[in-house]
Design a protein around this motif. Structure first.
Motif, mmCIF file in Angstrom:
data_model
loop_
_atom_site.group_PDB
_atom_site.id
_atom_site.type_symbol
_atom_site.label_atom_id
_atom_site.label_comp_id
_atom_site.label_asym_id
_atom_site.label_seq_id
_atom_site.Cartn_x
_atom_site.Cartn_y
_atom_site.Cartn_z
ATOM 1 N N UNK A 112 0.824 -1.213 0.000
ATOM 2 C CA UNK A 112 0.000 0.000 0.000
ATOM 3 C C UNK A 112 0.857 1.262 0.000
ATOM 4 N N UNK A 113 2.031 1.180 0.608
ATOM 5 C CA UNK A 113 2.874 2.373 0.748
ATOM 6 C C UNK A 113 3.532 2.728 -0.590
ATOM 7 N N UNK A 114 3.498 3.983 -0.899
ATOM 8 C CA UNK A 114 4.157 4.496 -2.100
ATOM 9 C C UNK A 114 5.050 5.675 -1.720
ATOM 10 N N UNK A 115 6.280 5.633 -2.192
ATOM 11 C CA UNK A 115 7.252 6.692 -1.904
ATOM 12 C C UNK A 115 7.707 7.287 -3.235
ATOM 13 N N UNK A 116 7.562 8.596 -3.346
ATOM 14 C CA UNK A 116 7.913 9.281 -4.593
ATOM 15 C C UNK A 116 8.779 10.504 -4.298
ATOM 16 N N UNK A 117 9.620 10.804 -5.244
ATOM 17 C CA UNK A 117 10.390 12.041 -5.146
ATOM 18 C C UNK A 117 9.456 13.219 -5.433
ATOM 19 N N UNK A 125 10.771 13.851 -0.264
ATOM 20 C CA UNK A 125 9.961 12.782 -0.857
ATOM 21 C C UNK A 125 8.568 12.804 -0.250
ATOM 22 N N UNK A 126 7.653 12.138 -0.935
ATOM 23 C CA UNK A 126 6.248 12.090 -0.545
ATOM 24 C C UNK A 126 5.851 10.631 -0.330
ATOM 25 N N UNK A 127 5.209 10.370 0.799
ATOM 26 C CA UNK A 127 4.797 9.007 1.150
ATOM 27 C C UNK A 127 3.281 8.958 1.245
ATOM 28 N N UNK A 128 2.687 8.009 0.562
ATOM 29 C CA UNK A 128 1.239 7.803 0.649
ATOM 30 C C UNK A 128 0.967 6.345 1.029
ATOM 31 N N UNK A 129 -0.131 6.179 1.763
ATOM 32 C CA UNK A 129 -0.509 4.839 2.227
ATOM 33 C C UNK A 129 -1.999 4.853 2.551
ATOM 34 N N UNK A 130 -2.588 3.682 2.556
ATOM 35 C CA UNK A 130 -4.019 3.585 2.847
ATOM 36 C C UNK A 130 -4.222 3.469 4.361
ATOM 37 N N UNK A 131 -4.046 4.590 5.063
ATOM 38 C CA UNK A 131 -4.223 4.593 6.511
ATOM 39 C C UNK A 131 -5.706 4.562 6.874
ATOM 40 N N UNK A 132 -5.977 4.086 8.074
ATOM 41 C CA UNK A 132 -7.340 4.055 8.593
ATOM 42 C C UNK A 132 -7.573 5.282 9.478
ATOM 43 N N UNK A 133 -8.819 5.751 9.591
ATOM 44 C CA UNK A 133 -9.130 6.833 10.546
ATOM 45 C C UNK A 133 -8.785 6.397 11.967
#
Length: 225
Positions: A112-117, A125-133
């Motif tokens: 689920x985690x994505x790391x991008x410049x 860098x920018x990190x995105x993930x499917x976090x829960x509330x």
């Protein structure tokens, strides 16, 4: 006439002495024979007798009891070892299952985690993930309006969501800023004590469930220091 009587008396005394000596000799010989017979019996029978038989019986019973105790102790030890082995196998199996579950969660999280410049010069860098509330203690029956005042319930829950996304704990965190990010979203800027790195976390509000992290930016500098 008197001479014959004296001679007869002496003869009787002599014979009496001889009989006494023979009797004593016979008794002495009998005693010697009895002693020899007893010694012979003791030698050939190995000293067995009532007392020896009792001693041998007691010794045999003691040996049997010792053997039974040894067998029982060995059996108890085997049972204890078997139980310990079973417990150890169960613990190893449980640990293996927990490790597999943890690995599955990590694999899922990594997927689920994505790391991008980032093209932003202040963002490494920018990190995105499917976090829960994270959930909320606030009343969510109506429209929610975020309060940005430090120490408010909104502030505390926004910071908690930021900690979840960055992995920082409450003891090492520095809370730099909670601000409006537009479109009902919030930015929280936090870091550890060394400020390396500084995180800017984009957070959204989910009705009935509380704040949910959406994106983490690792900044190469602290604009609020």
């Amino acid at each position: 006439m008197k001479k014959d009587h004296t001679t007869s008396t002496r003869t009787n005394r002599f014979e009496k002495r001889n009989r006494t000596k023979k009797l004593m000799a016979a008794l002495g010989a009998a005693a010697v024979i009895l002693v020899l017979v007893y010694i012979g019996l003791f030698t050939f029978t190995g000293g067995t007798g009532p007392e020896s038989e009792n001693t041998a019986t007691e010794s045999a019973n003691e040996e049997e009891n010792k053997e039974n105790d040894s067998n029982q102790e060995s059996e108890d030890n085997n049972n204890d070892n078997s139980q310990e082995l079973e417990v150890k196998e169960n613990e190893e199996e449980k640990d293996s299952e927990e490790e597999e579950s943890s690995n599955d969660e990590e694999d899922s999280s990594e997927e689920d985690r994505q790391v991008e410049e980032s093209s932003d010069e202040n963002v490494d860098r920018v990190i995105t993930e499917d976090w829960e509330p994270i959930g909320t203690e606030q009343d969510t029956s109506g429209d929610h309006t975020t309060t940005y005042q430090q120490g408010s319930q909104d502030w505390e829950e926004v910071i908690k969501a930021a900690r979840v996304a960055t992995g920082l704990n409450s003891e090492e965190i520095i809370e730099w800023r909670v601000e409006n990010a537009g479109d009902g979203q919030v930015h929280a800027v936090i870091s550890n004590q060394s400020q390396d790195p500084v995180y800017r976390v984009l957070i959204d509000w989910v009705d009935g469930e509380g704040y949910r992290p959406i994106q983490v930016e690792e900044l190469n500098g602290n604009p609020y220091n």
